[in-house]
Design a protein around this motif. Structure first.
Motif, short mmCIF file in Angstrom:
data_model
loop_
_atom_site.label_atom_id
_atom_site.label_comp_id
_atom_site.label_asym_id
_atom_site.label_seq_id
_atom_site.Cartn_x
_atom_site.Cartn_y
_atom_site.Cartn_z
N THR A 54 0.84 -1.18 0.00
CA THR A 54 0.00 0.00 0.00
C THR A 54 0.88 1.24 0.00
O THR A 54 1.76 1.36 0.84
N VAL A 123 2.40 8.86 -6.84
CA VAL A 123 2.41 7.75 -5.89
C VAL A 123 3.71 7.82 -5.09
O VAL A 123 4.76 8.16 -5.64
N LYS A 157 -2.47 1.90 -11.41
CA LYS A 157 -3.70 1.54 -10.71
C LYS A 157 -4.45 2.78 -10.24
O LYS A 157 -5.69 2.81 -10.25
N GLU A 158 -3.72 3.82 -9.84
CA GLU A 158 -4.35 5.05 -9.35
C GLU A 158 -4.46 6.12 -10.44
O GLU A 158 -4.77 7.27 -10.16
N ASN A 159 -4.18 5.72 -11.69
CA ASN A 159 -4.28 6.63 -12.84
C ASN A 159 -3.39 7.86 -12.66
O ASN A 159 -3.80 9.00 -12.95
N LYS A 160 -2.18 7.65 -12.18
CA LYS A 160 -1.19 8.73 -12.06
C LYS A 160 -0.05 8.45 -13.03
O LYS A 160 0.27 7.29 -13.32
#
Length: 517
Positions: A54, A123, A157-160
């Motif tokens: 995480t 991230v 995954k977090e669209n960054k």
């Protein structure tokens, strides 16, 4: 998936040999040992990666970091290539691959890395240098590959379109190659160099490596070259304005009494890091809780400064004679300090803390980085004031001045090495030790003579005020100055020494009476 398939095939083979009437007990034990060893190696190689599955919450903004305005501006300029990538690309600028934060412990390097992730909307993954090193060859390199892979996976995954990998204490894994007896260190560093220098660093999402260390001098040169760590940003100890900014941030939400003067507190905390200032405010709040008060007063902050500098009060119980001698010693320091630098004595205490039976805390006029010969001589006078006050009152000295002598000797050596002595400009490397020692002894003897003449008119007054200090245990600087003004010797003694107000070339806590024999 592969693990379950192998275990299933193994069980099937055991059952098949059992049906054929074969003795499968030896095979069963061998299979159990193999599976156990496999699981142990897998757990060793993946444990740190699982712990970092995480991404770390990094909701820290640059506005929340005080005392590092220059470092913040430099870092934000370096990060703009992540925020304004199209404009950077139009100018043909190569993306930065690494930013190295250097500086003393507690100055906020980790917080600045988190703020960088917030500033660039990236991230954020963090790891310590020690997490990459194991006794098994190849494990560290695999972990380096894994953290970069996870950074890209989490960013997608977090669209960054960017990720920041922060490695704290990078000197553990980034030291010069060939200096370690274990090959694992070099392989881990080689893999990190490959990840930072490979074509993969220009892909989307882009991975920026940030690292922190307080030992940049031991890092491998290949790691520091442009194209790896393109920027080295110094995160230094805050100056007076920076300390004030940090204190204002730290006291938010805390009930302060009306007498609290943060500007005065910022002057008192010369040389404090951001972590020490945070601890200072926290300790002051703890003192308020201990005393069952609803507000934090200036006196509580003063006690907290002493605790951060010297430690908690000890359970030592000196005799009355020892307390009297300690008081005389500290008053000697305070008189010399106040005569040479008016208004710099913050308070005097004979409460034992750490290894000190007492000390005088001084407030520098301002942060200073250059010192003249007169300023260094004055500081030597202050260091010698304690033992000479004892000599004038008791006719002898004690072992409590050991730390003062070390301090005075270091200052005298600094004068010689900087060309501020009778020897003039010298080459430290070729300076004979006998010549250095002779000149140091001359400087100390001259300052000792001067300090003794300044203190001589105060001999009786020191003894009387020492009784008051023993009763009160701690005396504020204003009270000490009021007493000094009532004496009839101030106008005469100040003619002996220069009264120029200067700052300390060393830490403001001076004159502590040590316990060493």
């Amino acid at each position: 998936m592969i693990k379950e398939w192998v275990i299933g095939v193994g069980v099937a083979l055991l059952l098949f040999f059992a049906i054929l009437g074969q003795n499968v007990l030896p095979l069963f034990f061998l299979a159990a040992l193999a599976v156990g060893f496999w699981l142990m190696m897998e757990r060793r190689s993946t444990a740190p990666a699982v712990a970092r599955e995480t991404p770390v919450k990094h909701q820290v903004s640059f506005e929340q970091i005080g005392g590092q305005e220059h470092a913040k501006r430099e870092l934000m300029e370096a990060l703009d290539f992540l925020r304004y990538r199209d404009r950077i690309k139009s100018l043909g600028i190569r993306p930065l691959k690494g930013i190295l934060l250097t500086g003393p412990p507690g100055t906020g390097k980790t917080m600045m890395a988190k703020a960088a992730a917030t500033y660039t909307d990236s991230v954020f993954l963090s790891a310590a240098g020690s997490e990459f090193v194991e006794m098994y060859v190849g494990v560290g390199a695999q972990r380096v590959r894994e953290i970069f892979r996870r950074a890209r996976t989490m960013a997608k995954k977090e669209n960054k379109d960017s990720a920041i990998v922060f490695i704290d204490e990078i000197d553990v894994v980034g030291g010069r190659r060939g200096q370690h007896s274990h090959q694992e260190y070099d392989q881990t560093l080689n893999q990190l160099l490959t990840e930072m220098d490979g074509m993969s660093t220009t892909q989307t999402p882009l991975v920026l490596v940030m690292a922190a260390t307080n030992r940049p001098d031991i890092l491998d040169s290949a790691l520091l070259r442009p194209g790896r760590f393109d920027r080295q940003i110094r995160v230094d100890l805050p100056d007076k304005d920076g300390r004030l900014h940090i204190l204002k941030i730290q006291v938010e939400g805390k009930p302060l009494a009306r007498d609290v003067d943060l500007d005065h507190l910022a002057r008192e905390t010369y040389g404090f890091s951001g972590a020490q200032l945070e601890s200072l405010v926290n300790e002051a709040a703890i003192i308020a809780l201990r005393q069952e008060k609803t507000e934090i007063s200036q006196a509580m902050f003063r006690d907290a400064v002493d605790k951060v500098l010297m430690g908690e009060k000890t359970g030592r119980k000196p005799t009355e004679d020892e307390l009297q001698r300690v008081a005389v010693h500290e008053i000697g320091h305070a008189i010399i300090s106040e005569l040479m630098r008016p208004g710099t004595v913050s308070h005097i205490t004979i409460a034992p803390r750490g290894n000190a039976l007492g000390f005088v805390r001084q407030i520098p006029e301002s942060d200073r980085y250059l010192y003249t010969v007169q300023q260094l001589q004055q500081q030597i006078n202050v260091a010698l004031g304690g033992c000479l006050a004892e000599e004038l009152h008791y006719g002898n000295r004690s072992t409590g001045a050991q730390n003062d002598f070390v301090q005075a000797s270091q200052l005298a050596r600094t004068m010689v090495k900087c060309g501020l002595s009778r020897l003039g400009i010298v080459d430290e490397e070729h300076l004979q030790s006998s010549v250095l020692d002779t000149e140091v002894r001359f400087i100390l003897s001259e300052q000792e003579r001067e300090t003794r003449e300044v203190l001589r008119p105060y001999a009786e007054d020191i003894a009387n005020f020492a009784d008051h200090v023993v009763i009160e245990e701690s005396i504020a600087g204003n009270e000490f100055r009021s007493w000094l003004e009532t004496t009839s010797h101030e106008s005469d003694s100040t003619e002996v020494v220069a009264a120029e107000a200067t700052d300390l070339p060393i830490h403001p806590t001076i004159g502590d009476v040590g316990l060493q024999a």
